[in-house]
Write a protein that holds these residues in place. Structure first.
Motif, PDB file in Angstrom:
ATOM      1  N   PHE A 146       0.803  -1.230   0.000  1.00 32.73           N
ATOM      2  CA  PHE A 146       0.000   0.000   0.000  1.00 32.73           C
ATOM      3  C   PHE A 146       0.835   1.279   0.000  1.00 32.73           C
ATOM      4  O   PHE A 146       0.281   2.374   0.020  1.00 32.73           O
ATOM      5  N   GLY A 147       2.166   1.157   0.022  1.00 35.49           N
ATOM      6  CA  GLY A 147       3.013   2.348  -0.037  1.00 35.49           C
ATOM      7  C   GLY A 147       3.389   2.860   1.351  1.00 35.49           C
ATOM      8  O   GLY A 147       2.862   2.407   2.365  1.00 35.49           O
ATOM      9  N   GLU A 148       4.330   3.809   1.353  1.00 33.53           N
ATOM     10  CA  GLU A 148       4.803   4.407   2.609  1.00 33.53           C
ATOM     11  C   GLU A 148       3.643   5.121   3.313  1.00 33.53           C
ATOM     12  O   GLU A 148       2.791   5.705   2.666  1.00 33.53           O
ATOM     13  N   ASN A 149       3.666   5.090   4.625  1.00 40.92           N
ATOM     14  CA  ASN A 149       2.693   5.818   5.448  1.00 40.92           C
ATOM     15  C   ASN A 149       1.238   5.571   5.020  1.00 40.92           C
ATOM     16  O   ASN A 149       0.434   6.485   5.004  1.00 40.92           O
ATOM     17  N   ASN A 150       0.935   4.343   4.622  1.00 43.50           N
ATOM     18  CA  ASN A 150      -0.442   4.073   4.211  1.00 43.50           C
ATOM     19  C   ASN A 150      -1.341   3.980   5.435  1.00 43.50           C
ATOM     20  O   ASN A 150      -0.872   3.827   6.571  1.00 43.50           O
ATOM     21  N   LYS A 151      -2.654   4.015   5.186  1.00 39.94           N
ATOM     22  CA  LYS A 151      -3.577   4.105   6.318  1.00 39.94           C
ATOM     23  C   LYS A 151      -3.612   2.830   7.163  1.00 39.94           C
ATOM     24  O   LYS A 151      -3.923   2.874   8.338  1.00 39.94           O
ATOM     25  N   TYR A 152      -3.265   1.697   6.552  1.00 36.58           N
ATOM     26  CA  TYR A 152      -3.341   0.444   7.303  1.00 36.58           C
ATOM     27  C   TYR A 152      -2.303   0.379   8.409  1.00 36.58           C
ATOM     28  O   TYR A 152      -2.490  -0.288   9.420  1.00 36.58           O
ATOM     29  N   THR A 200       0.071  -4.078  -8.097  1.00 37.46           N
ATOM     30  CA  THR A 200       1.007  -4.317  -6.999  1.00 37.46           C
ATOM     31  C   THR A 200       1.015  -5.790  -6.613  1.00 37.46           C
ATOM     32  O   THR A 200       2.077  -6.371  -6.382  1.00 37.46           O
ATOM     33  N   ILE A 201      -0.175  -6.388  -6.573  1.00 40.78           N
ATOM     34  CA  ILE A 201      -0.251  -7.812  -6.220  1.00 40.78           C
ATOM     35  C   ILE A 201       0.521  -8.653  -7.226  1.00 40.78           C
ATOM     36  O   ILE A 201       1.300  -9.535  -6.866  1.00 40.78           O
ATOM     37  N   ALA A 202       0.345  -8.325  -8.521  1.00 39.15           N
ATOM     38  CA  ALA A 202       1.059  -9.049  -9.574  1.00 39.15           C
ATOM     39  C   ALA A 202       2.559  -8.942  -9.348  1.00 39.15           C
ATOM     40  O   ALA A 202       3.293  -9.931  -9.429  1.00 39.15           O
ATOM     41  N   GLN A 203       2.991  -7.736  -9.031  1.00 40.13           N
ATOM     42  CA  GLN A 203       4.416  -7.502  -8.839  1.00 40.13           C
ATOM     43  C   GLN A 203       4.947  -8.294  -7.644  1.00 40.13           C
ATOM     44  O   GLN A 203       6.004  -8.927  -7.723  1.00 40.13           O
ATOM     45  N   ILE A 204       4.205  -8.292  -6.557  1.00 37.43           N
ATOM     46  CA  ILE A 204       4.660  -8.989  -5.349  1.00 37.43           C
ATOM     47  C   ILE A 204       4.715 -10.500  -5.569  1.00 37.43           C
ATOM     48  O   ILE A 204       5.675 -11.163  -5.184  1.00 37.43           O
ATOM     49  N   ILE A 205       3.707 -11.029  -6.251  1.00 37.19           N
ATOM     50  CA  ILE A 205       3.703 -12.478  -6.498  1.00 37.19           C
ATOM     51  C   ILE A 205       4.912 -12.867  -7.346  1.00 37.19           C
ATOM     52  O   ILE A 205       5.592 -13.850  -7.074  1.00 37.19           O
ATOM     53  N   ARG A 206       5.187 -12.034  -8.367  1.00 34.79           N
ATOM     54  CA  ARG A 206       6.359 -12.334  -9.216  1.00 34.79           C
ATOM     55  C   ARG A 206       7.659 -12.256  -8.420  1.00 34.79           C
ATOM     56  O   ARG A 206       8.540 -13.100  -8.551  1.00 34.79           O
ATOM     57  N   GLU A 207       7.756 -11.238  -7.587  1.00 34.59           N
ATOM     58  CA  GLU A 207       8.963 -11.069  -6.758  1.00 34.59           C
ATOM     59  C   GLU A 207       9.178 -12.262  -5.845  1.00 34.59           C
ATOM     60  O   GLU A 207      10.284 -12.761  -5.697  1.00 34.59           O
ATOM     61  N   MET A 208       8.079 -12.710  -5.224  1.00 33.78           N
ATOM     62  CA  MET A 208       8.191 -13.834  -4.287  1.00 33.78           C
ATOM     63  C   MET A 208       8.606 -15.101  -5.006  1.00 33.78           C
ATOM     64  O   MET A 208       9.336 -15.923  -4.475  1.00 33.78           O
TER      65      MET A 208
END
Lengths: 263, 234
Positions: A146-152, A200-208
């Motif tokens: 979700f990026g830096e300083n995201n609400k979560y 972002t999800i696509a990118q993270i799955i590929r990275e993992m």
């Protein structure tokens, strides 16, 4: 090969004693370190197949090999299969309400320090270290998505039920990335998710996959996403894997285009 | 054209002290399709629920066909002519398709079913088959069709659709949107469409709103490709 399905059959009987064969001999090899997409129309049995692999559906015929050994999934409760390293994101993936977001994230970690009775009392430091490590990891994953300083990050202590349906789906996917699994079963990871997060999800799955050699089997109707992440694509139709191969080949197949994509 | 729905400064959320909607105002014209887009958690579904009075409203008013309906309950609203189809195609899982329909149609005139039959394919199957088919054994596409039929059973003039295409295969999404086109053309129903499937929303809607942190931030023209590309496909 991390997972091999051999001749999986399953049928259901309705209240009027009519039998329906849903899976009629599914054979599928899921290659280690690859991302495989399972596609097929609504009601063809994709989720049922996931139920079989993750131990929720025992009433099937056929054999399953995991990491080269034949495993009797029928005799293993679902939580044991998950401890073997098969993680699953459900179609209506929800967080556990009553727990905070952080507690939800920590649950998914494979680090069990402190879960053995007395360990947390005898070695409070070791327990504390492990907890801090999990918390840092949870923060890192949320930042990556979700990026830096995201609400979560500021809502980590909020009860999980306060998040919207779509957010819970997204956060339960984030929770899967806490590690410990060698095979991830993702049931429609992008359904109901905003396009910005899908990338972002696509990118993270590929990275993992590249960094940790993770294997992913996913059910997906978003063809853009499938093209983006999947190395292999399997098309389930009329109870069997009708087509399997490199993603662009399967998606270019005339039968798949006609009967599934509607092109 | 006349205004069918007018929302003024709507604020509220699930808990009394936490507002999800931060003063939403909008007009919906009779017969149009308005799309609400936005990130997960921006308040799209909450807006739908707030219009239907399914959550506590702290401030603001809703006017439907010129009347203030803010104090009406959800069931009163559905009798007045507003319906909502909630996320995930909600049906009664332990009942057959036929029983689901009977529940929805119990207080409606007989012609309603015939009217719905003319545009929703699953209803065109023989009655015997629908009686035998349990709702939880339906595929995703058919479940959404049933849910839509139940939503339309009260002959609403305004329908709120919350992510009708989520979880459907590409061909089922096409089918569903064909049905929705018919719903608009045949019945002349006004539609508020909440969607993550931006391509479908662009094609279907006359106007689009982008929701951000509980506010309707930007109004988009579905035909303005450049603006849409800038926002969604950067």
């Amino acid at each position: 090969m991390i997972l091999r399905l051999k001749d999986i059959h399953i049928s259901f009987t309705n209240a009027h004693n009519e039998t329906f064969d849903l899976l009629r001999g599914v054979n599928l090899d899921v290659e280690k370190g690859k991302i495989t997409a399972l596609i097929g129309g609504n009601g063809t049995g994709k989720t049922t197949l996931f139920n079989i692999i993750s131990g929720f559906e025992k009433n099937y015929k056929g054999k399953i090999e995991f990491e080269g050994h034949e495993v009797n999934f029928k005799r293993m409760p679902a939580y044991k299969i998950s401890m073997e390293g098969i993680g699953r994101l459900f179609q209506d993936g929800q967080l556990m309400s009553g727990l905070t977001l952080m507690e939800n994230m920590k649950l998914a970690s494979n680090d069990t320090t402190g879960e053995i009775p007395f360990v947390s009392l005898l070695f409070p430091n070791r327990y504390k270290q492990a907890e801090l490590k999990k918390e840092a990891q949870a923060r890192e994953i949320l930042t990556r998505i979700f990026g830096e300083n995201n609400k979560y990050l500021s809502l980590l202590n909020q009860d999980a039920s306060a998040f919207s349906y779509g957010e819970q789906r997204l956060l339960s996917l984030a929770r899967m990335l806490m590690g410990g699994d060698r095979l991830l079963l993702l049931d429609e990871p992008t359904s109901g998710v905003h396009p910005q997060y899908i990338n972002t999800i696509a990118q993270i799955i590929r990275e993992m996959k590249e960094r940790e050699g993770l294997t992913v089997l996913l059910i997906e109707h978003n063809m853009h996403f499938v093209r983006e992440v999947a190395d292999t694509c399997a098309y389930l139709d009329e109870g069997v894997i009708a087509e399997v191969g490199p993603t662009n080949v399967v998606l270019g197949n005339q039968k798949v285009r006609n009967s599934y994509l509607g092109l | 054209m006349s205004v069918i729905l007018n929302i003024k400064d709507l604020s509220g959320g699930y808990q009394e002290d936490v507002d999800i909607l931060m003063g939403v105002s909008m007009d919906v014209q009779k017969g149009e399709a308005v799309g609400i887009l936005g990130l997960n958690g921006s308040g799209k579904s909450t807006l739908g629920k707030a219009i239907m009075n399914m959550i506590p409203i702290r401030y603001g008013e809703v006017f439907f066909e010129g009347n203030n309906v803010s104090s009406l309950t959800t069931s009163q609203l559905s009798h007045c002519g507003i319906s909502i189809m909630q996320q995930g195609g909600k049906v009664f899982k332990t009942l057959s398709v036929w029983d689901n329909l009977q529940l929805a149609l119990s207080k409606q005139p007989k012609e309603t079913l015939d009217r719905l039959k003319s545009i929703i394919p699953i209803l065109q199957r023989p009655k015997r088959q629908l009686q035998r088919l349990m709702a939880d054994k339906l595929s995703g596409g058919l479940k959404h069709q049933l849910s839509l039929a139940m939503t339309l059973s009260t002959n609403p003039r305004l329908v709120i659709l919350d992510e009708p295409s989520a979880g459907l295969s590409p061909i089922a999404v096409q089918e569903l949107y064909e049905i929705l086109h018919d719903v608009r053309e045949t019945f002349g129903i006004t539609i508020i469409l909440i969607e993550q499937n931006i391509a479908s929303a662009i094609e279907f809607c006359d106007r689009l709103f982008l929701m951000e942190q509980g506010e309707l931030k930007i109004q988009l023209d579905p035909n303005d490709k450049e603006q849409i590309d800038n926002i969604f496909f950067r």
